[in-house]
Write an enzyme that holds these catalytic residues in place. Structure first.
Site, mmCIF file in Angstrom:
data_model
loop_
_atom_site.group_PDB
_atom_site.id
_atom_site.type_symbol
_atom_site.label_atom_id
_atom_site.label_comp_id
_atom_site.label_asym_id
_atom_site.label_seq_id
_atom_site.Cartn_x
_atom_site.Cartn_y
_atom_site.Cartn_z
ATOM 1 C CG HIS A 193 -69.120 11.818 -32.329
ATOM 2 N ND1 HIS A 193 -69.215 10.445 -32.155
ATOM 3 C CD2 HIS A 193 -68.840 12.340 -31.116
ATOM 4 C CE1 HIS A 193 -68.978 10.164 -30.897
ATOM 5 N NE2 HIS A 193 -68.735 11.293 -30.233
ATOM 6 C CG ASP B 231 -71.019 13.072 -28.156
ATOM 7 O OD1 ASP B 231 -70.921 11.864 -27.915
ATOM 8 O OD2 ASP B 231 -70.046 13.803 -28.431
ATOM 9 C CG HIS C 150 -70.548 15.287 -23.160
ATOM 10 N ND1 HIS C 150 -71.439 14.539 -23.874
ATOM 11 C CD2 HIS C 150 -69.315 14.935 -23.598
ATOM 12 C CE1 HIS C 150 -70.779 13.745 -24.698
ATOM 13 N NE2 HIS C 150 -69.487 13.970 -24.553
#
Ligand SMILES: [Zn+2]
Length: 257
Positions: A212, A216, A239
Site C-alpha cells: 500500500h 500511495d 504523502h
C-alpha cells in the site's frame, strides 16, 4: 461515461465520480472549475493528499491517481467529482483500476530525469536516480510484530499487483483520529487494521502494508503531471515525503510553474 459512488474516508461524505473521455491533459472538474492534478497544487498531506483549487479542495486523491499511474493514463480523460473527497471504496485502488478499464493509456513520451534527486524528512527518504525505465523500491519499518521491516521492488512485482493493497492503520489510532474529525468513513471493510499484537481483520497479502505504501507513492508521483523514467526508492514514505519529491521533479521539468 463510467460512474463510481462511495464515501470519503475522512469526511464520511457521499461522493460521485464520473469519468468522461475528453481531449487534452487529464483533469478534474469540481463544479465549474477544471484543474490538473499537479504537485504544486497540493495544500495538505497530513493523512491523505489534498489538492487545492480556486475556492475549494479535493481530498484523498492518491488511490485514484495511483490507478491512473498504473494504467498510464495522462491524457484523454475528464474526471468529474461531486463532493469534496474521493471515495475510499475498499481502501485500495482495485475499483479505480476496474473503473478505468474502458479508457486507453495515453500520454506524452516519458521524460528522463536530468540528475539524481533526494528528499529526506526525519528518518524518511525518497530518491530518484536517472534510468532507462521506471522502477520503484519501497521499504517500511514499523515496530509491530505483524509488520516490522518490509520491502517491495517493482519490477519484478508488477505495478498492477499493488492495486488491491488496502490502507492500513492501528486500532489505538482510531480514537485519536476520530477526535480530530478524521476517518469518519473508516471501517474494517476499507482498511487493514492492526490490534496491539495482531491483525484485527484478514490481510490480502502478508506484505500488504508495504504494497500500500508503494501504491500511495505512485499516486503522489502521478502529481509530476507526466511519466518520468528513473529508479525511485522510498523508505518510510508519507504523502508529505512523496509530494516533496514530486514537487522537486516538477520544478526541474517546468521551472516556470
Ligand atoms: Zn493510501
Amino acid at each position: 461515461m463510467v460512474e463510481v459512488r462511495g464515501v470519503g474516508l475522512h469526511s464520511g461524505d457521499k461522493t460521485i465520480v464520473r469519468f468522461h473521455p475528453a481531449e487534452g491533459a487529464l483533469r478534474f472538474r469540481v463544479g465549474k472549475l477544471e484543474f490538473r492534478p499537479l504537485a504544486h497544487s497540493v495544500t495538505d498531506t497530513t493523512r491523505c493528499t489534498v489538492l487545492g483549487f480556486e475556492g475549494g479542495s479535493l481530498a484523498t486523491v492518491e488511490h485514484l491517481l495511483a490507478a491512473l499511474f498504473i494504467r498510464g493514463i495522462w491524457e484523454g480523460l475528464l474526471i468529474e467529482v461531486k463532493g469534496v473527497e474521493i471515495p475510499i471504496l475498499d481502501g485500495s485502488a482495485k475499483e479505480w483500476l476496474e473503473a478505468l478499464s474502458p479508457f486507453p493509456s495515453a500520454g506524452p513520451k516519458p521524460i528522463q530525469l536530468g540528475e539524481p534527486l533526494e528528499v529526506t524528512q526525519d528518518r524518511s527518504s525518497a530518491k530518484a536516480v536517472p534510468a532507462e525505465t521506471f522502477s520503484l523500491l519501497t521499504t517500511i519499518a514499523f515496530p509491530h510484530p505483524k509488520i516490522g521491516y518490509q520491502q517491495i521492488a517493482c519490477p519484478p512485482i508488477g505495478l498492477a499487483d499493488l492495486a488491491s493493497a488496502r490502507t492500513f492503520g492501528f486500532l489505538h489510532e482510531v480514537e485519536a483520529l476520530r477526535a480530530q474529525g478524521l476517518i469518519r468513513g473508516a471501517s474494517l471493510e476499507n482498511a487493514l487494521v492492526f490490534s496491539q499484537h495482531d491483525f484485527a481483520n484478514t490481510p490480502r497479502f502478508l506484505d500488504e502494508p508495504v504494497r500500500h505504501k508503494a501504491l500511495d507513492a505512485l499516486g503522489d508521483l502521478y502529481l509530476v503531471g507526466q511519466p518520468v523514467l528513473g529508479r525511485f526508492a522510498v523508505h518510510r514514505g508519507s504523502h508529505r515525503l512523496h509530494v516533496a519529491l514530486a514537487q522537486q521533479i516538477q520544478i526541474r521539468l517546468e521551472p516556470n510553474l
